[in-house]
Design an enzyme around this catalytic site. Sequence first.
Site, PDB file in Angstrom:
ATOM      1  N   LYS A  42      63.814  -5.804   7.082  1.00 29.08           N
ATOM      2  CA  LYS A  42      61.773  -5.619   7.075  1.00 29.08           C
ATOM      3  C   LYS A  42      61.308  -4.321   6.639  1.00 29.08           C
ATOM      4  O   LYS A  42      60.215  -3.745   7.342  1.00 29.08           O
ATOM      5  CB  LYS A  42      62.603  -4.596   8.564  1.00 29.08           C
ATOM      6  CG  LYS A  42      63.438  -6.312   9.497  1.00 29.08           C
ATOM      7  CD  LYS A  42      62.627  -7.022   9.621  1.00 29.08           C
ATOM      8  CE  LYS A  42      61.637  -7.855  10.124  1.00 29.08           C
ATOM      9  NZ  LYS A  42      61.289  -9.369   9.483  1.00 29.08           N
ATOM     10  N   HIS A 103      70.598  -8.520   1.628  1.00 31.20           N
ATOM     11  CA  HIS A 103      70.084  -7.258   2.112  1.00 31.20           C
ATOM     12  C   HIS A 103      71.638  -6.933   2.167  1.00 31.20           C
ATOM     13  O   HIS A 103      72.292  -5.119   2.292  1.00 31.20           O
ATOM     14  CB  HIS A 103      70.264  -7.710   3.612  1.00 31.20           C
ATOM     15  CG  HIS A 103      68.667  -8.252   3.963  1.00 31.20           C
ATOM     16  ND1 HIS A 103      67.029  -7.494   2.985  1.00 31.20           N
ATOM     17  CD2 HIS A 103      68.197  -9.569   4.484  1.00 31.20           C
ATOM     18  CE1 HIS A 103      66.663  -8.148   3.611  1.00 31.20           C
ATOM     19  NE2 HIS A 103      66.889  -9.277   4.780  1.00 31.20           N
ATOM     20  N   SER A 133      60.196  -2.586  12.542  1.00 26.70           N
ATOM     21  CA  SER A 133      60.166  -3.509  12.252  1.00 26.70           C
ATOM     22  C   SER A 133      61.256  -4.747  13.120  1.00 26.70           C
ATOM     23  O   SER A 133      61.121  -5.773  13.396  1.00 26.70           O
ATOM     24  CB  SER A 133      59.659  -3.725  11.439  1.00 26.70           C
ATOM     25  OG  SER A 133      59.459  -5.055  10.592  1.00 26.70           O
TER      26      SER A 133
HETATM   27  P1  A3P Z   1      55.859  -5.489  10.540  1.00 32.16           P
HETATM   28  O1  A3P Z   1      56.938  -5.603  11.732  1.00 32.16           O
HETATM   29  O2  A3P Z   1      56.447  -4.635  10.793  1.00 32.16           O
HETATM   30  O3  A3P Z   1      54.466  -5.894  10.875  1.00 32.16           O
HETATM   31  P2  A3P Z   1      61.062  -8.424   5.374  1.00 32.16           P
HETATM   32  O4  A3P Z   1      60.567  -9.555   4.601  1.00 32.16           O
HETATM   33  O5  A3P Z   1      61.315  -7.444   4.860  1.00 32.16           O
HETATM   34  O6  A3P Z   1      61.544  -8.995   6.438  1.00 32.16           O
HETATM   35  O7  A3P Z   1      59.845  -7.632   6.197  1.00 32.16           O
HETATM   36  C1  A3P Z   1      58.826  -7.816   6.931  1.00 32.16           C
HETATM   37  C2  A3P Z   1      57.759  -7.182   7.049  1.00 32.16           C
HETATM   38  O8  A3P Z   1      57.323  -6.975   6.740  1.00 32.16           O
HETATM   39  C3  A3P Z   1      57.002  -7.177   8.583  1.00 32.16           C
HETATM   40  O9  A3P Z   1      57.064  -6.157   9.393  1.00 32.16           O
HETATM   41  C4  A3P Z   1      55.642  -7.205   8.229  1.00 32.16           C
HETATM   42  O10 A3P Z   1      54.496  -7.573   8.527  1.00 32.16           O
HETATM   43  C5  A3P Z   1      55.708  -7.051   7.044  1.00 32.16           C
HETATM   44  N1  A3P Z   1      55.059  -7.576   5.761  1.00 32.16           N
HETATM   45  C6  A3P Z   1      55.155  -8.689   5.277  1.00 32.16           C
HETATM   46  N2  A3P Z   1      54.316  -9.383   4.313  1.00 32.16           N
HETATM   47  C7  A3P Z   1      53.678  -8.223   4.295  1.00 32.16           C
HETATM   48  C8  A3P Z   1      52.096  -7.686   3.134  1.00 32.16           C
HETATM   49  N3  A3P Z   1      51.836  -8.889   2.145  1.00 32.16           N
HETATM   50  N4  A3P Z   1      51.741  -6.630   3.723  1.00 32.16           N
HETATM   51  C9  A3P Z   1      51.993  -5.993   4.272  1.00 32.16           C
HETATM   52  N5  A3P Z   1      53.090  -6.101   5.201  1.00 32.16           N
HETATM   53  C10 A3P Z   1      53.758  -6.932   5.649  1.00 32.16           C
END
Ligand code: A3P
Length: 290
Positions: A42, A103, A133
């Site tokens: 996340k 991860h 998140s």
């Molecule tokens: P939130 O839950 O705070 O919205 P991962 O890819 O490591 O699983 O992380 C997911 C998190 O990154 C989520 O956060 C998601 O919305 C955010 N995220 C993914 N793409 C993004 C982007 N282009 N800009 C900003 N945040 C992004």
Amino acid sequence: LCRFPLVTVRGVPLMCHIADNFEHIWAFTPDPSDLLIATYPKAGTTWTQEIVDLLLNNGDAEACMRAPTPVRSPFLEIFSPKPIPSGLDLLKKMTPPRMIKTHLPFQLVPLGFWENKCKTIYVARNAKDNLVSYYHFDRMNQTQPEPGPWDSYIHKFMQGDVGWGSWYDHVKSYWAEREKRNILYLFYEDMKENPRREVERIMRYLGLSLSDEVISQIVELTSFKSMKENPMSNYSCVPKLVFDDSISPFMRKGEVGDWRNHFTPEQSKMFDKDYKEKMKDVDIPFRDLI
Ligand code: A3P
């Protein structure tokens, strides 16, 4: 499908299907041209993958779509029941250079990545937003343990009693090695503040030099809005049985500071005190935490 308990491997709680197969993961040997994207869950994994994929394909989204896996790149550590191919099966079928995501904390990454001097991008996100998140992700991800009530989840996170273990140890493990291993250590908050600057930083790290126009296109294609609508990055291809996005979408908010909508002032104070203690031995410049 049921929510399996975590199994501890070398001190780190992992999903049981990964723990059971850890020896295979540990034995994986990458090619020196392979690129590793490592994160605590996340922290901005998918965003970074999307940026890297587009950079490697000169901003050509169509070329990215022809990638061999539906969600950008195989996890180093995904193991699935046969006949579904595991992340390692997929990796072995792909020709290097491969973009590989993980991860795993630094000490559990197969040594071949360091012996072969593979380029590695690490993305870190401030602890409170990362926690929020992860909480919502654990609600919707039917393969990880139930997060339980918000208040107790904060404690679980602080104790490292969540999948992939302690956030504190994770961010520190890569930070300590970043210079020796030439790891590009990025921050989610920097990416939000100035996406173009960070896209260019990644581009230089990869040894690429793309036109201003292509860079602009990549910034546009990797905005939260574009990625939320893009089936290649919004994980809508994952069955509801696994990711139930009616509970919480994968592309949830994509903001810095959403923790303020979750933590009470008391919870925040308690978290800060513990954070100070756990992070007192390092000076990683996290922002928007207080
Ligand atoms: P939130 O839950 O705070 O919205 P991962 O890819 O490591 O699983 O992380 C997911 C998190 O990154 C989520 O956060 C998601 O919305 C955010 N995220 C993914 N793409 C993004 C982007 N282009 N800009 C900003 N945040 C992004």
